[in-house]
Write a protein that holds these residues in place. Structure first.
Motif, short mmCIF file in Angstrom:
data_model
loop_
_atom_site.label_atom_id
_atom_site.label_comp_id
_atom_site.label_asym_id
_atom_site.label_seq_id
_atom_site.Cartn_x
_atom_site.Cartn_y
_atom_site.Cartn_z
N LEU A 186 0.85 -1.19 0.13
CA LEU A 186 0.15 0.14 0.09
C LEU A 186 1.03 1.27 0.25
N HIS A 187 2.05 1.52 -0.13
CA HIS A 187 3.30 2.43 0.34
C HIS A 187 3.78 2.31 -0.43
N GLY A 188 5.13 2.12 -0.63
CA GLY A 188 6.20 2.15 -1.79
C GLY A 188 6.37 1.05 -2.84
N GLY A 189 5.98 -0.09 -2.10
CA GLY A 189 6.13 -1.92 -2.27
C GLY A 189 4.74 -1.54 -4.49
N ARG B 221 -10.77 -4.90 -6.14
CA ARG B 221 -9.84 -4.65 -5.70
C ARG B 221 -9.53 -3.13 -6.16
N LYS B 222 -8.16 -3.15 -4.91
CA LYS B 222 -7.49 -1.19 -5.51
C LYS B 222 -6.30 -2.07 -6.50
N ILE B 223 -6.65 -0.67 -7.70
CA ILE B 223 -5.79 -0.39 -8.76
C ILE B 223 -4.31 -0.20 -8.51
N MET B 224 -3.14 -0.79 -8.63
CA MET B 224 -1.66 -0.27 -7.70
C MET B 224 -1.63 1.13 -8.63
N GLY B 225 -0.68 2.00 -7.88
CA GLY B 225 -0.21 3.24 -8.57
C GLY B 225 -1.68 4.45 -8.80
N PHE B 226 -3.10 4.00 -8.23
CA PHE B 226 -3.94 4.96 -8.15
C PHE B 226 -4.21 5.07 -7.05
N GLY B 227 -4.47 5.94 -6.80
CA GLY B 227 -5.05 6.65 -4.93
C GLY B 227 -4.58 7.50 -4.13
N HIS B 228 -4.59 8.49 -3.35
CA HIS B 228 -3.24 8.97 -2.56
C HIS B 228 -4.32 9.24 -1.22
N ARG B 229 -4.58 9.87 0.00
CA ARG B 229 -4.34 10.04 1.52
C ARG B 229 -4.76 11.42 0.56
N ARG C 230 -13.83 5.80 -14.29
CA ARG C 230 -14.55 4.81 -13.43
C ARG C 230 -13.78 5.14 -11.82
N LEU C 231 -13.03 6.25 -12.14
CA LEU C 231 -12.31 6.11 -10.15
C LEU C 231 -12.36 7.68 -9.78
N GLY C 232 -11.75 8.74 -11.52
CA GLY C 232 -11.20 10.62 -11.35
C GLY C 232 -12.69 10.44 -10.58
N VAL D 242 2.45 8.22 -8.02
CA VAL D 242 3.66 8.38 -7.70
C VAL D 242 4.37 7.56 -7.90
N ASP D 243 3.28 6.27 -7.45
CA ASP D 243 4.53 5.06 -8.51
C ASP D 243 4.14 4.43 -10.25
N PHE D 244 2.45 5.28 -10.07
CA PHE D 244 1.98 4.68 -11.33
C PHE D 244 3.17 4.26 -12.62
N VAL E 234 14.62 1.24 -4.46
CA VAL E 234 15.25 2.23 -5.09
C VAL E 234 14.67 4.04 -4.63
N PHE E 235 13.37 3.50 -4.39
CA PHE E 235 12.73 4.29 -3.55
C PHE E 235 13.27 4.67 -2.05
N ALA E 236 13.83 4.01 -2.00
CA ALA E 236 14.21 3.66 -0.37
C ALA E 236 15.20 4.62 -0.57
N1 CMC Z 1 -7.96 1.53 -6.31
C1 CMC Z 1 -9.25 1.32 -6.66
N2 CMC Z 1 -10.15 2.02 -5.70
C2 CMC Z 1 -9.16 2.35 -4.80
C3 CMC Z 1 -8.30 2.88 -4.81
C4 CMC Z 1 -7.49 2.42 -5.64
N3 CMC Z 1 -6.21 2.41 -6.20
N4 CMC Z 1 -7.65 3.71 -4.12
C5 CMC Z 1 -8.72 4.01 -3.21
N5 CMC Z 1 -9.86 3.72 -4.05
C6 CMC Z 1 -11.64 3.78 -3.12
C7 CMC Z 1 -11.67 2.69 -2.16
O1 CMC Z 1 -12.14 1.29 -2.42
C8 CMC Z 1 -12.66 2.99 -1.29
O2 CMC Z 1 -13.26 3.17 -2.07
P1 CMC Z 1 -14.55 2.90 -0.81
O3 CMC Z 1 -14.92 4.24 -0.03
O4 CMC Z 1 -16.13 3.35 -1.71
O5 CMC Z 1 -14.94 2.09 0.21
C9 CMC Z 1 -11.59 4.81 -1.13
O6 CMC Z 1 -11.24 4.62 -2.84
C10 CMC Z 1 -10.71 4.75 -0.33
O7 CMC Z 1 -9.99 4.31 -0.15
P2 CMC Z 1 -9.36 3.92 1.55
O8 CMC Z 1 -8.08 3.12 0.91
O9 CMC Z 1 -9.76 3.80 2.14
O10 CMC Z 1 -7.87 5.32 1.17
P3 CMC Z 1 -7.06 5.51 1.85
O11 CMC Z 1 -6.65 7.03 1.53
O12 CMC Z 1 -6.74 5.21 2.90
O13 CMC Z 1 -5.38 4.57 1.21
C11 CMC Z 1 -3.82 4.29 -0.76
C12 CMC Z 1 -4.49 4.98 0.41
C13 CMC Z 1 -2.73 5.01 -1.40
C14 CMC Z 1 -3.32 3.49 0.30
C15 CMC Z 1 -4.95 3.33 -1.79
O14 CMC Z 1 -5.22 4.63 -2.61
C16 CMC Z 1 -4.16 2.54 -2.11
O15 CMC Z 1 -4.63 0.99 -1.85
N6 CMC Z 1 -3.58 2.65 -3.43
C17 CMC Z 1 -2.88 1.64 -3.86
C18 CMC Z 1 -2.02 1.15 -3.61
C19 CMC Z 1 -0.84 2.11 -3.86
O16 CMC Z 1 -0.93 2.87 -5.08
N7 CMC Z 1 -0.18 2.81 -2.98
C20 CMC Z 1 0.70 3.88 -3.69
C21 CMC Z 1 0.68 5.24 -2.72
S1 CMC Z 1 1.60 6.79 -3.43
C22 CMC Z 1 3.45 6.83 -2.79
C23 CMC Z 1 3.04 6.09 -1.85
O17 CMC Z 1 3.05 6.20 -0.22
O18 CMC Z 1 4.45 5.38 -1.24
#
Ligand code: CMC
Length: 396
Positions: free
Chosen positions: A233-236, A266-274, A316-318, A326-328, A347-349
């Motif tokens: 969920l982080h650098g991985g 399922r989460k789409i890797m490289g998408f989403g951010h707190r 779909r997600l926008g 950053v990971d995408f 490398v991220f580390a």
């Molecule tokens: N794909 C699909 N849906 C998503 C995604 C995603 N990547 N990320 C969030 N959502 C949805 C999630 O299902 C939830 O929907 P609902 O409200 O309907 O249940 C909503 O968005 C909130 O998701 P959350 O997991 O509670 O959000 P969060 O702020 O706790 O998590 C995150 C943030 C980065 C962990 C998450 O977006 C995620 O797991 N992304 C995929 C892993 C990823 O790319 N991680 C790298 C993050 S950036 C670099 C870094 O930090 O290292």
């Protein structure tokens, strides 16, 4: 003690609401990095990321993050020289790495090697500015050497020594691939490091600050942060993105892949951010670096798959504020540079050690040990049960 109030759990004594994942809860004050997640803005010590990525270097950016101001020419030269002088790691660390299983993940190897540095350097002189400077230099200098060393060791080879005539990023690529890199490739890699150097109170940085707050040594601080960064969920995530692009296979499959993944939750890797509700500004810059890389060194069809996923994800997600992070795009640059996939997170580390060290210094400057409270949700007080009266627990 817990007290249920509607959907919220509040602490019985303080009345403070539980926020899972500390979402939106300030846990420290910091002058290092600022994020505007609505506008997609990122600054290091007030300087916009876009400005640094064009004009700065990784070591200059690390200096800025850690000491708060851009260095003068003399300060930068001294810092670069010190880092260059400390790139080598003891043969004992290399011998220890030779005992690691070759099948182990390089992040685990890095975490163990980073922690082992604490065995070599005097501990806990953390109120001495000279000790702090040396620890910063050692960690920034040695982490790339350890990442490259494990890569060669697991292939059954001896690690190669750093080359003093090569700058920081070029030297890392040289130690990793055993070839002197094209200067354009080394510059693109250096810019990737700048983009990953710091990102406020993310999970690994929080981990670093919590560990720092106990006044332990900096090697333990960095080792704890490396362990936290490793998770998917982080650098991985950068590693998983490439696996996902390969699995999707072609741009035409992007829409159906997203539909299936979203339906299966399922989460789409490289998408989403707190923090970001728009496209991560680092992803925007990384995308331009991907294109620069491909212009110079040839195209990669996985980029077409990535762009198709981003485009299909808009509708779909926008609307939920989920965009590329950053990971995408980072993995596409690293792949073109010949970096193996399971080294993307190490490398991220290498980059993030700068941010972790900045937070280590800042934490020491106004330290109070982290000790949050909890809302207890377990059994009420009860008496010890003799063996013959115990029932099997559900776990059995
Ligand atoms: N794909 C699909 N849906 C998503 C995604 C995603 N990547 N990320 C969030 N959502 C949805 C999630 O299902 C939830 O929907 P609902 O409200 O309907 O249940 C909503 O968005 C909130 O998701 P959350 O997991 O509670 O959000 P969060 O702020 O706790 O998590 C995150 C943030 C980065 C962990 C998450 O977006 C995620 O797991 N992304 C995929 C892993 C990823 O790319 N991680 C790298 C993050 S950036 C670099 C870094 O930090 O290292």
């Amino acid at each position: 003690m817990a007290q249920q109030q509607g959907d919220n759990l509040r602490h019985a004594r303080t009345g403070i609401e539980l926020r899972p994942g500390l979402d939106g809860v300030p846990a420290t004050k910091s002058a290092i990095c600022d994020i505007d997640g609505e506008q997609g803005l990122l600054t290091y010590r007030g300087y916009p990321m876009e400005d640094l990525a064009v004009n700065s270097s990784f070591l200059e950016t690390a200096y800025l993050l850690i000491w708060g101001e851009l260095p003068t020419d003399a300060q930068l030269q001294a810092f670069e020289h010190e880092v260059q002088m400390h790139r080598r790691v003891s043969f004992r660390v290399r011998d220890m790495m030779k005992c690691f299983p070759a099948s182990g993940h390089p992040m685990d190897a890095l975490q163990s090697s980073a922690a082992s540095l604490g065995l070599f350097y005097s501990r806990r002189a953390i109120d001495d500015p000279g000790y702090i400077y040396k620890a910063v230099v050692r960690l920034i200098a040695k982490i790339p050497t350890m990442v490259a060393a494990f890569q060669l060791i697991r292939k059954g080879q001896d690690p190669i020594q750093p080359r003093d005539d090569l700058a920081y990023s070029a030297n890392f690529l040289y130690m990793l691939t055993e070839r002197e890199p094209d200067p354009r490739a080394a510059r693109i890699f250096d810019r990737c490091l700048m983009l990953h150097a710091e990102h406020s109170l993310n999970a690994s940085t929080f981990s670093a600050r919590v560990t720092a707050s106990t006044l332990t040594d900096p090697y333990a601080v960095i080792a704890s942060a490396v362990g936290t960064l490793a998770g998917p969920l982080h650098g991985g995530a950068n590693e998983d993105v490439l696996a996902m692009l390969e699995a999707v296979g072609s741009p035409a499959q992007a829409g159906s892949f997203l539909d299936e993944a979203i339906a299966a939750k399922r989460k789409i890797m490289g998408f989403g951010h707190r923090e970001y509700k728009v496209k991560d500004p680092r992803a925007v810059i990384l995308q331009s670096l991907v294109e620069e890389m491909f212009n110079d060194f040839g195209h990669d069809d996985l980029y077409d798959v990535a762009r198709a996923i981003e485009e299909e994800a808009m509708t779909r997600l926008g609307p939920k504020g989920i965009y590329p992070n950053v990971d995408f795009y980072s993995g596409l640059v690293y792949r073109k540079l010949g970096i193996p996939r399971d080294l993307f997170t190490p490398v991220f580390a290498i980059a993030r050690v700068a941010g972790w060290l900045a937070h280590w210094r800042e934490q020491l400057g106004a330290n109070r040990i982290f000790r949050p409270s909890q809302i207890y949700s377990g059994a009420p007080p009860r008496r010890w049960t003799p063996m013959e009266k115990r029932a099997e627990s559900p776990a059995d």
